[in-house]
Design a protein around this motif. Structure first.
Motif, mmCIF file in Angstrom:
data_model
loop_
_atom_site.group_PDB
_atom_site.id
_atom_site.type_symbol
_atom_site.label_atom_id
_atom_site.label_comp_id
_atom_site.label_asym_id
_atom_site.label_seq_id
_atom_site.Cartn_x
_atom_site.Cartn_y
_atom_site.Cartn_z
ATOM 1 N N LEU A 191 0.829 -1.216 0.000
ATOM 2 C CA LEU A 191 0.000 0.000 0.000
ATOM 3 C C LEU A 191 0.860 1.260 0.000
ATOM 4 C CD1 LEU A 191 -3.067 -0.685 2.238
ATOM 5 C CD2 LEU A 191 -3.014 0.594 0.097
ATOM 6 N N ALA A 192 1.827 1.273 0.909
ATOM 7 C CA ALA A 192 2.685 2.451 1.005
ATOM 8 C C ALA A 192 3.412 2.678 -0.316
ATOM 9 C CB ALA A 192 3.695 2.278 2.137
ATOM 10 N N GLY A 193 3.957 1.597 -0.866
ATOM 11 C CA GLY A 193 4.691 1.700 -2.124
ATOM 12 C C GLY A 193 3.804 2.212 -3.239
ATOM 13 N N LEU A 194 2.616 1.609 -3.356
ATOM 14 C CA LEU A 194 1.728 1.993 -4.456
ATOM 15 C C LEU A 194 1.179 3.401 -4.262
ATOM 16 C CD1 LEU A 194 -0.237 -1.251 -5.345
ATOM 17 C CD2 LEU A 194 1.756 -0.220 -6.457
ATOM 18 N N ALA A 195 0.924 3.779 -3.012
ATOM 19 C CA ALA A 195 0.380 5.115 -2.756
ATOM 20 C C ALA A 195 1.372 6.182 -3.205
ATOM 21 C CB ALA A 195 0.051 5.273 -1.274
ATOM 22 N N LEU A 196 2.618 6.005 -2.767
ATOM 23 C CA LEU A 196 3.642 6.975 -3.130
ATOM 24 C C LEU A 196 3.840 6.992 -4.646
ATOM 25 C CD1 LEU A 196 5.207 8.817 -1.360
ATOM 26 C CD2 LEU A 196 7.112 7.224 -1.372
ATOM 27 N N PHE A 197 3.827 5.780 -5.201
ATOM 28 C CA PHE A 197 3.999 5.634 -6.640
ATOM 29 C C PHE A 197 2.890 6.374 -7.388
ATOM 30 C CE2 PHE A 197 2.851 3.209 -10.462
ATOM 31 C CZ PHE A 197 4.038 3.314 -11.166
#
Ligand SMILES: Nc1ncnc2c1ncn2[C@@H]1O[C@H](COP(=O)(O)OP(=O)(O)O)[C@@H](O)[C@H]1O
Ligand SMILES: [Mg+2]
Lengths: 314, 511
Positions: free
Chosen positions: B15-21
């Motif tokens: 989630l964190a990765g995709l959100a920032l992405f």
């Protein structure tokens, strides 16, 4: 491929990933590994519990002790040199006789005194140990083959592997040395493995390199239908290995000596999965069954009885 | 053991990765592919004058982000001058000052501009209102202006028409009496513009003159262009001075709006200001980075692009290793390929980046094969382990040196890059391979060797990929997802592909 996976699953075949994720990782505490990864310590543990092992003639820890080697071996005409932390039969040399400075290996090859010293220093330097850590060299009694196995093993002693889960013997096989394996009963080295019916101790068909074979390739004798001697003792001793090492999932290796009977050779914390091919049966359902009845399986006798009741060969 | 825990952890990471992405992708418009381009202009205002040992003060109007261009970056070159940037009546102005200077002086203002995808993207939310309609028309001129207002009002229904009627009259070859009075003789474009503003204000509208430049591919000594702006519904609507039509060309870039001139000076002589522009087509990324540097300094500071360029290269490589590692995990635990050493293939693959795949494979195999021969020979000498390893290492280095010299003499440049191979890793590979060779036979050794090379080649193909390279460097948060995937693979308990083949014997027997 998917079809094979499905069929293997329904045959309850255990794969290496599941073995690691569900059995070795959760049931084998890491601090217990040194007990079995070092054969000298395993020997000590077994002796403390009164489990018979091949007699230890001596341990060499340091390079300069190699000089004592000669002296030590004056007394014994045949012996085995092995790395304490070795695995898969690597670094094991079996000497069956001596003429002056020359040592004869089981396969008839001759080693000079220099060769032997070099071999020992390789062991000490960690050439055969996991991760190359410095190691010890063990000198021990050379087990004499039991006549029952004479016809079906080539120049060496078969060993009997019993996989034990939570103290219950779940599957067994005998590994027979071949010409290729140089007298060592390790499947990787080319030995063949035959399943053993847990209830009776009678051998089944064998596998070699994942293929089913019915006879010993070097001697041509059938491998199935042989009654393994001292089976009851071995089954019971294997159940006691649970208390001995504390490991939940392990494999105990026995050898049968002509005179001394069943001797515990080593214990493995990550026993291989080929035993399933040798037995034509999957391990997973047996392990699940043991897990379900875990509470009621306290004493050694209970556990052996449980194994005899549930794990008969089909 | 506790799978819930793992799933929560991995979903958080993903989630964190995709959100920032997606924030960087959708909001900041970081480009997904390395080759998308944007137009970036470098604009320069060169100010020169003669100083005569007296205090000097120069003020120059400078631009800001307008409705169609973003000001990404700006700097001043002015040795010895004090500089100050200030806001005056909605304009920006740089003020250079010095206590004493003499001789020819040159000052520069430089800016980097980027065309905005959609106009108004970054425009100030509300334009500052002008001080309402104070026109300094008096007497007869006021009367004349009022007459014009009445005249054009009578002929128009909306502002657009009003302005167009007015400009038509102001630009007519033959002026009517009133306008003649207002404009005087031989009016310039600017006088016309000023008069237009006066009249429009008299008509109750907010109007002003905008000054700017017309951006082109490449132009030295650009003329300042002027147009009219009339406030309508919180929006300054541009009008062409010549035609009175609403709207000006898309490449007009506003620098300032007022009745004053671009530059003013006290204390010097022969003041001259020249404006030039150059168009650069750069990677879209560069523009966005500059933009985020201006808009979101924090985000920029914590991106890899804030590092010195030569250091960035190292991270380009480092950030690729996780991808190689994930591939390795997959090939080992899901496919079941055996390799020498856990991460050896990934390190070899990194070396392949320098040599290219084919050469890498050839050189690597050459060194390993030669090293293996030496190692098998050394076996006869019965050396102790560590000295033996050291000897093999030395032999490996000698081999590499010899190969380099040899291939250089042959004019094969690729051969030189062999020196980048990880020598210690190669030595350990040779040692391991020779042990497997002796213990388990040539076949097993070859199999594992070829397995390692195949994994290395695959890892190389993943790691050389320009797209991958770009993605991990611009969106390093993707590595959080990679981490989550490798955590998940850590609990994968299904069969390995090669196990299916291995256990087939079991099925044949049972069915
Ligand atoms: N003392 C011994 N006497 C005869 N054979 C032995 C002896 N020790 C080991 N071996 C042979 O070598 C094989 C491997 O020995 P083992 O102790 O199990 O080491 P590893 O951990 O390498 O498998 C055994 O299966 C057996 O065939
Ligand atoms: Mg063994």
């Amino acid at each position: 491929m998917l079809n094979i996976a499905r069929r293997l699953k329904s045959a309850d075949v255990l794969g290496i990933n599941r073995r690691n994720a569900q059995y070795t990782l959760p049931h084998n505490a890491r601090r217990l590994y040194p007990l079995v990864d070092n054969k000298a310590r395993t020997k000590q543990l077994a002796m403390a519990m009164g489990i018979p092992v091949p007699e230890l003639y001596g341990i060499i820890d340091y390079e300069h002790q190699r000089r004592n080697l000669h002296e030590l071996l004056e007394r014994y005409p045949d012996f085995v040199v092995k790395p304490a932390r070795g695995s898969g039969g690597k670094g094991i040399v079996m000497i069956t006789g001596r003429q002056g400075q020359l040592y004869r290996k089981v396969n008839g090859q001759v080693l000079s005194w220099d060769d032997l010293k070099h071999h020992v220093s390789n062991i000490l330097a960690g050439m055969y140990s996991l991760g190359g850590q410095p190691d010890q060299a063990l000198l021990e009694y050379h087990v004499l083959i039991d006549p029952v196995f004479q016809a079906i093993s080539y120049q060496g002693v078969p060993d009997i592997r019993i996989v034990i889960f939570l103290g219950v013997p779940v599957m067994a096989m005998v590994r027979l040395p071949t010409r290729q394996s140089e007298g060592k009963a390790n499947l990787h080295q080319g030995a063949i493995g035959a399943g053993i019916d847990i209830v009776t101790g009678i051998t089944l068909d064998a596998v070699r390199k994942n293929q089913i074979v019915t006879e010993q390739p070097d001697t041509g004798f059938p491998v199935s239908g042989i009654q393994v001697p001292h089976w009851d003792t071995m089954l019971k001793t294997s159940a006691r290995c649970h208390e001995m090492t504390g490991l939940g999932y392990q494999g105990a290796d026995f050898v049968l000596d002509r005179d001394k009977g069943a001797l515990l050779l080593e214990v493995n914390a990550r026993p291989g999965l080929n035993i399933q091919i040798a037995n034509q049966a999957g391990l997973h359902n047996r392990l699940k069954l043991v897990e379900q009845h875990q509470q009621s399986l306290k004493s050694v006798d209970d556990r052996v009885a449980f194994a005899r009741q549930h794990f008969a060969a089909q | 053991m506790n799978n819930r825990h793992l799933y929560v952890l991995t979903s958080l990471l993903i989630l964190a990765g995709l959100a920032l992405f997606s924030y960087k992708l959708l909001v900041l418009h970081f480009p997904l592919s390395p080759d998308s381009q944007v137009k970036i202009w470098d604009m320069e205002v060169r100010v020169s004058f003669l100083a005569k040992d007296r205090p000097i003060k120069v003020s120059l109007y400078i631009p800001r982000t307008s409705s169609n261009y973003a000001l990404l970056d700006e700097n001043l070159v002015s040795r010895g001058y004090g500089t100050r940037i200030r806001k005056v009546a909605g304009n920006r102005q740089v003020v250079w000052s010095i206590r004493k200077a003499s001789g020819q002086q040159t000052l520069y203002y430089r800016a980097t501009l980027q065309k905005l995808r959609s106009p108004d993207e970054l425009a100030p939310a509300k334009p500052e209102p002008l001080q309402a309609g104070k026109s300094d028309l008096k007497g007869a001129r006021l009367m004349a202006a009022m007459a014009v207002v009445d005249d054009i009002r009578a002929r128009s229904v909306d502002t657009d028409m009003l302005v167009s009627e007015l400009m038509m009259r102001l630009n007519a070859p033959k002026l009517n009496q009133n306008l003649d009075l207002l404009l005087g003789s031989a009016p310039t474009e600017l006088t016309r513009a000023r008069t237009a503003v006066d009249i429009l204000q008299l008509a109750g509208l907010q109007a002003r003159i905008a000054h700017g430049v017309q951006l082109s591919e490449f132009q030295r000594d650009l003329n300042v262009v002027h147009w009219l702006q009339v406030l309508q519904r919180d929006h300054w609507r541009p009008y062409d001075l010549a035609t009175g039509e609403a709207g000006v060309s898309d490449d007009y870039y506003l620098i300032w709006h007022s009745n004053k001139s671009l530059i003013k000076m006290r204390g010097g002589k022969q003041l001259k200001a020249t404006i030039s522009v150059v168009l650069n087509k750069t990677a879209a990324l560069y523009g966005i980075l500059l933009q985020s540097k201006a808009d979101m300094p924090a985000l920029y500071k914590f991106s890899l692009h804030s590092l010195p360029v030569d250091k960035q290269a190292t991270y380009h490589i480092m950030l690729l290793i996780p991808l190689g590692a994930l591939l390795l995990v997959f090939l080992r635990n899901v496919i079941g390929i055996k390799t020498f050493g856990t991460f050896m293939p990934v390190l070899i693959a990194l070396a392949f980046r320098e040599t290219q795949l084919l050469w890498g494979l050839i050189l690597f195999s050459l060194v390993i094969a030669a090293g293996l021969m030496v190692r098998l020979y050394l076996e006869r000498l019965k050396l102790l382990l560590v000295p033996r390893l050291a000897s093999v290492l030395i032999v490996v280095i000698l081999l590499i040196t010899a190969l380099s010299i040899f291939s250089d003499n042959l004019g094969l440049e690729r051969g030189l890059s062999i020196a980048l191979f990880p020598m210690v890793i190669m030595t350990m590979t040779i040692e391991r391979m020779s042990i497997v060779w002796e213990e388990l036979g040539r076949k097993e050794a070859m199999q594992q060797g070829i397995g390692s090379l195949a994994v290395a080649a695959l890892a190389y193909i993943v790691m050389i990929n320009q797209q991958m390279n770009h993605l991990v460097f611009v969106f390093p948060e993707i590595l959080l997802v990679v981490l989550a995937l490798s955590l998940l693979l850590g609990r994968y308990s299904g069969y390995r592909l090669l196990e299916l083949i291995r256990f087939r014997a079991l099925l044949r027997g049972s069915s």
